[in-house]
Design a protein around this motif. Sequence first.
Motif, mmCIF file in Angstrom:
data_model
loop_
_atom_site.group_PDB
_atom_site.id
_atom_site.type_symbol
_atom_site.label_atom_id
_atom_site.label_comp_id
_atom_site.label_asym_id
_atom_site.label_seq_id
_atom_site.Cartn_x
_atom_site.Cartn_y
_atom_site.Cartn_z
ATOM 1 N N CYS A 198 -33.580 -67.870 3.580
ATOM 2 C CA CYS A 198 -33.761 -66.585 2.908
ATOM 3 C C CYS A 198 -33.454 -66.802 1.423
ATOM 4 N N PRO A 200 -33.443 -65.479 -2.601
ATOM 5 C CA PRO A 200 -33.542 -64.375 -3.563
ATOM 6 C C PRO A 200 -34.581 -64.699 -4.628
ATOM 7 N N THR A 245 -40.475 -63.397 -5.251
ATOM 8 C CA THR A 245 -39.826 -62.158 -4.809
ATOM 9 C C THR A 245 -38.782 -62.568 -3.775
ATOM 10 N N PRO A 246 -37.992 -61.640 -3.250
ATOM 11 C CA PRO A 246 -37.192 -62.015 -2.086
ATOM 12 C C PRO A 246 -38.147 -62.538 -1.013
ATOM 13 N N GLN A 300 -34.384 -55.586 7.592
ATOM 14 C CA GLN A 300 -33.669 -55.053 6.423
ATOM 15 C C GLN A 300 -33.938 -55.905 5.182
ATOM 16 N N GLU A 301 -33.922 -57.230 5.350
ATOM 17 C CA GLU A 301 -34.179 -58.124 4.220
ATOM 18 C C GLU A 301 -35.619 -57.980 3.710
ATOM 19 N N ARG A 345 -40.427 -54.617 -0.496
ATOM 20 C CA ARG A 345 -41.124 -53.367 -0.775
ATOM 21 C C ARG A 345 -40.446 -52.581 -1.885
ATOM 22 N N ASN A 346 -39.126 -52.761 -2.013
ATOM 23 C CA ASN A 346 -38.378 -52.029 -3.043
ATOM 24 C C ASN A 346 -38.192 -52.836 -4.328
ATOM 25 N N TRP A 347 -38.693 -54.079 -4.333
ATOM 26 C CA TRP A 347 -38.439 -54.980 -5.463
ATOM 27 C C TRP A 347 -39.312 -54.588 -6.640
ATOM 28 N N GLN A 386 -37.376 -55.362 3.736
ATOM 29 C CA GLN A 386 -37.484 -54.088 3.026
ATOM 30 C C GLN A 386 -37.241 -54.281 1.529
ATOM 31 N N MET A 387 -36.438 -55.293 1.171
ATOM 32 C CA MET A 387 -36.148 -55.560 -0.244
ATOM 33 C C MET A 387 -37.417 -55.883 -1.022
#
Length: 203
Positions: free
Chosen positions: A52, A54, A132-133, A10-11, A16-18, A13-14
Amino acid sequence: MKPSDVGLEQEAQMVRNWSGPVHERNGSRQSLPPIKYLHLHECDSFSIGIFCMPPSSILPLHNHPGMTVLSRLIYGSLHVKSYDWLDSTEPEDAVQARPAKLVKDTEMTAPSETTVLYPTSGGNIHCFMARTPCAIFDILSPPYSSENGRHCTYFRRSPRRDLPGEIELNGVSFSEVTWLEEFQPPDNFVIRRGLYKGPVIRT
C-alpha cells in the motif's frame, strides 16, 4: 480483483477523495506516511502480499532473482519502470555496473491487467512511483529467501559517464543500454508491516 476482496475498501476510498499532490507548508514539505506491506501468505513455493503506497512514494529499483512475479494494481495509479539484464552472468564484483535493457516505462491505473515478470524477462528489475494512493497485489514464486540465494537487491542507474550506450553480446548488438549498479536505499526509505483485514488465505 476489487479492493473489497482483500479488505481495502477504506484505503481505496482515499483515491476517490484525493485532490492532488501534498502542498508545501511554511517552506517545508509534509512528510509522507511510509509504504505498508500486508502479508497474506507464505510457503516454500510462493508468497502473497500487498504493498500500500501513499502518493509520491517510491519503491526503488529492485530485483526478483530466479523468481516469477504476478502483480495486479488493486486501486489508484502509479508509474512503473522495469529492466532486464542483457547479460545474465553475475559479475564477480557485486558493485560493478551491469548492462540492462528498458522493458517498460509507463503509467498504470486500476483496474488493469495482471502483469507477469519472469527470472530473465518481462522486466524482472522494476521500480514504482505512486501517482495517487495505490495498492499492488503480488504473488512471488518462489518467495525471497536469503538462504537459497534469492535476496532482494536494490539498484540505481550508474552515474559513471564512461560506460557505452551500445554493446555487443554473443554477436548481437544492443543500443540504448542502461547501466545499473547496486545501492543501499536512503535511511528514510521505510516499509512498515500493516495488518491484513481481508479473508483468510487457505491452501
